[in-house]
Design an enzyme around this catalytic site. Structure first.
Site, PDB file in Angstrom:
ATOM      1  CE  LYS A  87      -4.296   1.230   2.396  1.00 45.16           C
ATOM      2  NZ  LYS A  87      -4.996   1.060   3.670  1.00 45.16           N
TER       3      LYS A  87
HETATM    4  O1  G3P Z   1      -8.980   2.188   4.480  1.00 41.21           O
HETATM    5  C1  G3P Z   1      -8.947   3.536   4.837  1.00 41.21           C
HETATM    6  C2  G3P Z   1      -9.569   3.730   6.145  1.00 41.21           C
HETATM    7  O2  G3P Z   1      -8.892   3.035   7.153  1.00 41.21           O
HETATM    8  C3  G3P Z   1      -9.790   5.142   6.542  1.00 41.21           C
HETATM    9  O3  G3P Z   1     -10.961   5.123   7.234  1.00 41.21           O
HETATM   10  O4  G3P Z   1     -12.562   5.873   8.889  1.00 41.21           O
HETATM   11  O5  G3P Z   1     -10.143   6.569   9.079  1.00 41.21           O
HETATM   12  O6  G3P Z   1     -11.599   7.522   7.306  1.00 41.21           O
HETATM   13  P1  G3P Z   1     -11.337   6.346   8.175  1.00 41.21           P
END
Ligand code: G3P
Length: 217
Positions: A87
């Site tokens: 990633k």
């Molecule tokens: O895969 C990306 C994710 O982990 C981000 O999620 O909820 O931190 O915006 P969030």
């Protein structure tokens, strides 16, 4: 649409995997920190534990931001297990590194995608997956799902092969809308996946069936 779980929590990964519908796992440094994993040795062991638990693509994120560092780190991560996908953040050196990984047979997930232009560059570099963060776009007052529609349209017209991996999912309806929009993959928190199971008419219908079944017991 493939289902990935977006967590580094082994218990949650196991619970989703036991449902039999899990196709992979995405992690990031914030998710690792959330479960108390830090330091190269601990992070490496955690990735191997996840790979041994789930037979699917496992995204492991680099923390370098220069080309040489990203490539060195990504090579090490990819060597851990055949299912590791490296990633890489959507930055200039990240795009260069994704092209290098593509040319050298290493699969990648280009993360932190917030615009169609970024998604085009990631696809041109040969990213296996591109990850638009729809919840974070919604948080800013824009429409994250609209970006999924836009990228789907561009990739279909242009014949780009990268898979659209919808990320930053916040609730079950995001998953349904991503499926409608043609996302190839949705990476979700466990709560959002389990939320898809729920409907009050299922609960009341089942209660009635079970009550009626007792009449003939
Ligand atoms: O895969 C990306 C994710 O982990 C981000 O999620 O909820 O931190 O915006 P969030």
């Amino acid at each position: 649409m493939k289902f990935f779980i977006d967590t580094a929590d082994l218990a949650q990964i196991k619970e989703a995997n036991d449902l039999g519908i899990l196709d992979g796992v995405t992690t990031n440094p914030s998710l690792m920190a959330k479960v108390g994993i830090s330091g190269e040795a601990a992070v490496t062991k955690h990735y191997i534990d996840i790979c041994e638990m789930v037979d699917g693509d496992i995204s492991a994120e680099v923390v370098s931001t220069d080309f040489d560092g990203i490539v060195a780190e990504g090579k090490k991560l990819a060597a851990l297990h055949k299912n590791i996908v490296v990633k890489v953040p959507m930055i200039k050196d990240g795009i260069k590194a994704i092209k290098w990984f593509t040319d050298n047979g290493i699969r990648t997930n280009c993360t932190l995608i917030f615009s169609a232009g970024q998604a085009i560059l990631a696809a041109k570099a040969g990213a296996t997956y591109v990850s638009p963060f729809i919840g974070r776009i919604d948080d800013t007052g824009w429409d994250g799902l609209e970006l999924i529609h836009q990228i789907r349209q561009i990739y279909s017209i242009q014949g780009y092969k990268s898979e659209i991996l919808a990320a930053s999912i916040r609730y079950p309806n995001h998953i349904i809308k991503c499926a409608e929009a043609g996302a190839d993959v949705c990476t979700c928190p466990l709560d959002s996946i389990l939320g898809l199971l729920k409907h009050p008419l299922t609960d009341s219908g089942l209660a009635k069936f079970l009550e009626d079944a007792k009449k003939f017991a």
